[in-house]
Design a protein around this motif. Structure first.
Motif, PDB file in Angstrom:
ATOM      1  N   MET A  14       0.665  -1.106   0.208  1.00 37.13           N
ATOM      2  CA  MET A  14      -0.107  -0.040  -0.088  1.00 37.13           C
ATOM      3  C   MET A  14       0.819   1.096   0.221  1.00 37.13           C
ATOM      4  O   MET A  14       0.701   2.059  -0.640  1.00 37.13           O
ATOM      5  CB  MET A  14      -0.800  -0.094   1.137  1.00 37.13           C
ATOM      6  N   THR A  15       1.687   1.188   0.687  1.00 37.34           N
ATOM      7  CA  THR A  15       2.946   2.587   0.831  1.00 37.34           C
ATOM      8  C   THR A  15       3.420   2.767  -0.471  1.00 37.34           C
ATOM      9  O   THR A  15       3.498   3.713  -0.844  1.00 37.34           O
ATOM     10  CB  THR A  15       3.774   2.327   1.948  1.00 37.34           C
ATOM     11  N   HIS A  16       3.890   1.657  -1.226  1.00 39.29           N
ATOM     12  CA  HIS A  16       4.578   1.954  -2.525  1.00 39.29           C
ATOM     13  C   HIS A  16       3.431   2.360  -3.562  1.00 39.29           C
ATOM     14  O   HIS A  16       3.779   3.197  -4.181  1.00 39.29           O
ATOM     15  CB  HIS A  16       4.951   0.407  -3.114  1.00 39.29           C
ATOM     16  N   LYS A  38       2.285   9.996  -9.599  1.00 38.85           N
ATOM     17  CA  LYS A  38       3.261  10.961  -9.073  1.00 38.85           C
ATOM     18  C   LYS A  38       4.557  11.050  -9.657  1.00 38.85           C
ATOM     19  O   LYS A  38       5.420  11.901  -9.673  1.00 38.85           O
ATOM     20  CB  LYS A  38       3.356  10.826  -7.354  1.00 38.85           C
ATOM     21  N   LEU A  39       4.790   9.653 -10.526  1.00 48.06           N
ATOM     22  CA  LEU A  39       6.118   9.500 -10.768  1.00 48.06           C
ATOM     23  C   LEU A  39       6.385  10.055 -12.169  1.00 48.06           C
ATOM     24  O   LEU A  39       5.531  10.035 -13.112  1.00 48.06           O
ATOM     25  CB  LEU A  39       6.394   8.148 -10.773  1.00 48.06           C
ATOM     26  N   LYS A  40       7.491  10.459 -12.761  1.00 50.45           N
ATOM     27  CA  LYS A  40       7.667  10.924 -13.940  1.00 50.45           C
ATOM     28  C   LYS A  40       8.192   9.742 -14.849  1.00 50.45           C
ATOM     29  O   LYS A  40       9.038   8.984 -14.603  1.00 50.45           O
ATOM     30  CB  LYS A  40       8.845  11.893 -13.885  1.00 50.45           C
ATOM     31  N   PHE A 154      16.226   7.992   1.268  1.00 54.73           N
ATOM     32  CA  PHE A 154      15.466   8.726   0.245  1.00 54.73           C
ATOM     33  C   PHE A 154      14.707   9.534   1.224  1.00 54.73           C
ATOM     34  O   PHE A 154      13.986  10.504   0.840  1.00 54.73           O
ATOM     35  CB  PHE A 154      14.702   8.000  -0.677  1.00 54.73           C
ATOM     36  N   PHE A 155      14.940   9.511   2.609  1.00 53.51           N
ATOM     37  CA  PHE A 155      14.056  10.534   3.519  1.00 53.51           C
ATOM     38  C   PHE A 155      14.970  11.818   3.504  1.00 53.51           C
ATOM     39  O   PHE A 155      16.054  11.512   3.544  1.00 53.51           O
ATOM     40  CB  PHE A 155      14.249   9.974   5.068  1.00 53.51           C
ATOM     41  N   GLY A 310      12.666  17.319  -1.463  1.00 54.44           N
ATOM     42  CA  GLY A 310      11.642  16.306  -1.406  1.00 54.44           C
ATOM     43  C   GLY A 310      10.229  16.884  -1.001  1.00 54.44           C
ATOM     44  O   GLY A 310      10.080  17.734  -0.335  1.00 54.44           O
ATOM     45  N   GLY A 311       9.242  15.720  -1.042  1.00 53.86           N
ATOM     46  CA  GLY A 311       7.827  16.162  -0.512  1.00 53.86           C
ATOM     47  C   GLY A 311       7.732  15.893   0.790  1.00 53.86           C
ATOM     48  O   GLY A 311       8.561  15.768   1.742  1.00 53.86           O
ATOM     49  N   THR A 312       6.443  16.452   1.283  1.00 59.00           N
ATOM     50  CA  THR A 312       5.966  16.330   2.684  1.00 59.00           C
ATOM     51  C   THR A 312       5.049  15.290   3.220  1.00 59.00           C
ATOM     52  O   THR A 312       4.623  15.263   4.196  1.00 59.00           O
ATOM     53  CB  THR A 312       5.808  17.801   3.331  1.00 59.00           C
ATOM     54  N   GLU A 313       4.763  14.706   2.127  1.00 59.55           N
ATOM     55  CA  GLU A 313       3.561  13.556   2.309  1.00 59.55           C
ATOM     56  C   GLU A 313       4.420  12.460   3.264  1.00 59.55           C
ATOM     57  O   GLU A 313       5.453  12.288   3.075  1.00 59.55           O
ATOM     58  CB  GLU A 313       3.180  12.883   1.144  1.00 59.55           C
ATOM     59  N   TRP A 314       3.367  11.703   4.064  1.00 59.79           N
ATOM     60  CA  TRP A 314       3.938  10.504   4.784  1.00 59.79           C
ATOM     61  C   TRP A 314       4.672   9.501   4.089  1.00 59.79           C
ATOM     62  O   TRP A 314       5.591   9.058   4.309  1.00 59.79           O
ATOM     63  CB  TRP A 314       2.880  10.047   5.698  1.00 59.79           C
ATOM     64  N   CYS A 315       4.573   9.357   2.539  1.00 61.80           N
ATOM     65  CA  CYS A 315       4.954   8.467   1.720  1.00 61.80           C
ATOM     66  C   CYS A 315       5.951   9.066   0.613  1.00 61.80           C
ATOM     67  O   CYS A 315       6.355   8.490  -0.268  1.00 61.80           O
ATOM     68  CB  CYS A 315       3.853   7.690   1.006  1.00 61.80           C
ATOM     69  N   SER A 316       6.372  10.427   0.991  1.00 59.52           N
ATOM     70  CA  SER A 316       7.206  10.924   0.028  1.00 59.52           C
ATOM     71  C   SER A 316       8.576  10.515  -0.157  1.00 59.52           C
ATOM     72  O   SER A 316       9.202  10.294  -1.340  1.00 59.52           O
ATOM     73  CB  SER A 316       7.439  12.427   0.376  1.00 59.52           C
TER      74      SER A 316
END
Length: 366
Positions: A14-16, A38-40, A154-155, A310-316
């Protein structure tokens, strides 16, 4: 376009998926609609799970030790397979993303490789070193890419400090301490079998061994103290020994925290001309920062929020990880942080620590 098929829709699957795809809330229906990627130049196009409800988009049974519970999703345009073998046969899948429990990694990865598929597999690569070796060798022989989803680099906070260490912007590394702890998990049935996970010294602490090896260097020896259960690490304090006796790197990790401390991680990094600290955790279900990323220089000035990528979402971080995997396939070059060989060597370091605890002595790292 890199077309991704996810095998296994538990918490990490689910996280992926959340990291890869965009949703729009439909409050009137109490569900979310899939609206894009969200991916390019990459997107998830298929999932495989034996759970009929999950195939239909009902993911409310899914939860983990960070991020929200699963919800109800409209999965229009996503192919669903009850048997992952059918996903492996799909000619329109370029990358198989294996998010199954660790003890199932080897079989599915080897089958995907035999089907000519590039693979991204969740960490740890395997429980047994021999299995990791077989997976790496099979991918090399088949001429396909094998990547392992070690997400920690990647965090944003970890990416930031890795860059400072490697660039030597504030001088050389003098010392570092890392922390990663959890309580006994009860949020997932897949986390209930300690042996299948390889113990917390593999399932949890391998994050630290992978990151430490990549940014501080592979240690010459380790000295570890802690607790073993049936030969598997339940908790560990490790000193990493390098050729330079003036470099001190340590880590604490394990699964013996009190119930209510679901997860916590952080670090203290000491460079010639700066100190960087960071820490946070999920306390009684809430994410709380012990210390936001803080840079202190010899000038005495403090920056509590250095500019992070990087983004700020929990899954960024998972978005960034999946983007790196897709970019690696497009360029033909596996990103070092996703290297199967590096993942296998991090596992080797975990076993050196278990040996050190067992015998109470320094253990050489091959």
């Amino acid at each position: 376009m890199v077309r991704i098929g996810i095998v296994g829709i538990g918490f990490m699957g689910m996280t992926h998926f959340e990291g890869a795809m965009k949703f729009k809330e439909d409050e009137s229906k109490g569900r979310r609609k899939l609206v894009g990627s969200k991916l390019k130049n990459a997107k998830v196009t298929a999932i495989a799970t034996r759970d009929a409800k999950k195939l239909a988009g009902d993911w409310r049974s899914i939860q983990g030790n960070f991020g929200p519970r699963g919800g109800v999703n409209e999965l229009g345009g996503i192919k669903g397979y009850a048997d992952y073998h059918d996903l492996l046969k799909d000619p329109e899948i370029d990358l198989v993303d294996v998010c199954l429990p660790t003890d199932q990694h080897e079989q599915v990865v080897l089958e995907a490789i035999a089907a000519g598929k590039n693979v991204l597999v969740e960490k740890p690569i395997a429980v047994e070193l021999a299995a990791a070796d077989r997976m790496v060798k099979a991918a090399d022989k088949a001429g396909v890419k094998l990547m392992v989803a070690h997400v920690l680099p990647f965090f944003p906070e970890f990416a930031y400090v890795a860059d400072l260490i490697q660039s030597q912007k504030y001088g050389k590394l003098r010392a570092a301490h890392f922390r990663r702890v959890i309580c006994q998990p009860d949020w997932s049935a897949g986390m209930s079998d300690f042996k299948k996970l390889g113990g917390w010294g593999v399932d949890l602490h391998i994050h630290d061994n992978h990151f430490i090896s990549s940014v501080c260097g592979v240690p010459k020896e380790v000295f570890s103290r802690g607790a073993l259960v049936d030969g598997l690490v339940n908790h560990v304090h490790t000193s990493y020994v390098y050729d330079d006796p003036n470099v001190a790197v340590t880590c604490v990790s394990g699964g013996i925290a009190a119930k209510g401390l679901n997860f916590a991680h952080g670090f203290e990094i000491y460079l010639d001309n700066a100190t960087i600290v960071y820490g946070g955790g999920t306390y009684d279900g809430q994410w709380i920062m012990d210390r936001s990323l803080t840079l202190i220089t010899n000038s005495g000035k403090k920056v509590t929020a250095p500019k992070l990528k990087g983004g700020t979402e929990w899954c960024s971080a998972f978005t960034a990880e999946l983007q790196a995997a897709a970019d690696g396939l497009a360029s033909g070059q596996i990103p070092p942080m996703l290297s199967g060989t590096m993942a296998r060597d991090a596992l080797r370091l975990c076993y050196a620590e278990a040996k050190s605890i067992s015998f109470g002595k320094l253990v050489k790292v091959s």
